[in-house]
Design a protein around this motif. Structure first.
Motif, PDB file in Angstrom:
ATOM      1  N   VAL A 153      46.172  41.363  40.099  1.00  0.00           N
ATOM      2  CA  VAL A 153      45.103  42.467  40.343  1.00  0.00           C
ATOM      3  C   VAL A 153      45.581  43.655  39.544  1.00  0.00           C
ATOM      4  O   VAL A 153      46.824  44.220  40.123  1.00  0.00           O
ATOM      5  CB  VAL A 153      45.105  42.520  41.978  1.00  0.00           C
ATOM      6  CG1 VAL A 153      44.092  43.562  42.367  1.00  0.00           C
ATOM      7  CG2 VAL A 153      44.786  41.330  42.523  1.00  0.00           C
ATOM      8  N   SER A 183      40.867  45.879  40.344  1.00  0.00           N
ATOM      9  CA  SER A 183      40.021  44.656  39.881  1.00  0.00           C
ATOM     10  C   SER A 183      40.186  43.717  40.964  1.00  0.00           C
ATOM     11  O   SER A 183      41.351  43.494  41.525  1.00  0.00           O
ATOM     12  CB  SER A 183      40.930  44.110  38.524  1.00  0.00           C
ATOM     13  OG  SER A 183      42.148  43.646  38.847  1.00  0.00           O
ATOM     14  N   GLU A 184      39.196  42.709  40.883  1.00  0.00           N
ATOM     15  CA  GLU A 184      39.303  41.302  41.652  1.00  0.00           C
ATOM     16  C   GLU A 184      39.837  40.441  41.067  1.00  0.00           C
ATOM     17  O   GLU A 184      39.557  40.216  39.618  1.00  0.00           O
ATOM     18  CB  GLU A 184      37.786  41.187  42.139  1.00  0.00           C
ATOM     19  CG  GLU A 184      37.212  42.049  43.283  1.00  0.00           C
ATOM     20  CD  GLU A 184      37.860  42.118  44.346  1.00  0.00           C
ATOM     21  OE1 GLU A 184      38.263  41.240  44.999  1.00  0.00           O
ATOM     22  OE2 GLU A 184      38.156  43.336  44.904  1.00  0.00           O
ATOM     23  N   SER A 208      33.652  47.941  36.966  1.00  0.00           N
ATOM     24  CA  SER A 208      34.458  47.001  37.616  1.00  0.00           C
ATOM     25  C   SER A 208      34.536  45.759  36.744  1.00  0.00           C
ATOM     26  O   SER A 208      35.233  45.025  37.046  1.00  0.00           O
ATOM     27  CB  SER A 208      33.673  46.805  38.719  1.00  0.00           C
ATOM     28  OG  SER A 208      32.446  46.388  38.356  1.00  0.00           O
TER      29      SER A 208
END
Length: 147
Positions: free
Chosen positions: A74, A87-88, A114
């Motif tokens: 992450v 971030s995912e 994103s």
């Protein structure tokens, strides 16, 4: 014994229908490859580079492959305006290639910061590369079969 070898060799050759099927699959693969080349190129053209910092490694126990652990980094990073993003996890792997605190160069979409990818040729282009390789192999198999 010679006649037996000829029969075995003859049975291993691909039929015309099998070669046609492989050729059609290779053409479909090429279309998929071209789609991902277009999609990836469009993304790369509209990105900016920055350094992201690994803030944690997410993990989960996979239900496949004997319930092995899967890991994903992450990242925390800033866009060109100074806005901070986290971030995912987008991909998981059996080994963590990154350590917490490690700095990694990433590219992110100017329109949607994103959306990001690690700035690594294979990471960015892997789907296009793999679909192209599979298409070429199918085309070669359809052309030369098992002669």
């Amino acid at each position: 014994m010679n006649a037996r070898k000829k029969i075995m060799r003859k049975n291993k050759e691909l039929t015309v229908g099998q070669k046609t099927t492989l050729r059609i699959l290779s053409y479909i693969g090429f279309v998929i490859c071209l789609f991902f080349i277009y999609k990836t190129s469009s993304f790369v053209i509209a990105t900016e580079k920055t350094n992201g910092k690994v803030i944690r490694i997410d993990s989960y126990r996979s239900t496949a492959r004997g319930r092995s652990m899967q890991y994903a980094p992450v990242f925390e990073y800033n866009d060109s305006q100074g806005n901070s993003y986290i971030s995912e996890p987008g991909w998981y792997s059996s080994k963590s290639k990154y350590n917490v605190g490690q700095s990694v160069e990433i590219i992110y979409s100017k329109q949607d910061p994103s959306k990001l990818k690690i700035n690594n040729f294979f990471v960015i282009w892997r789907i296009a590369i793999l679909s192209g390789i599979i298409s070429i192999l199918l085309l070669l198999l359809s052309k030369f079969g098992h002669q």
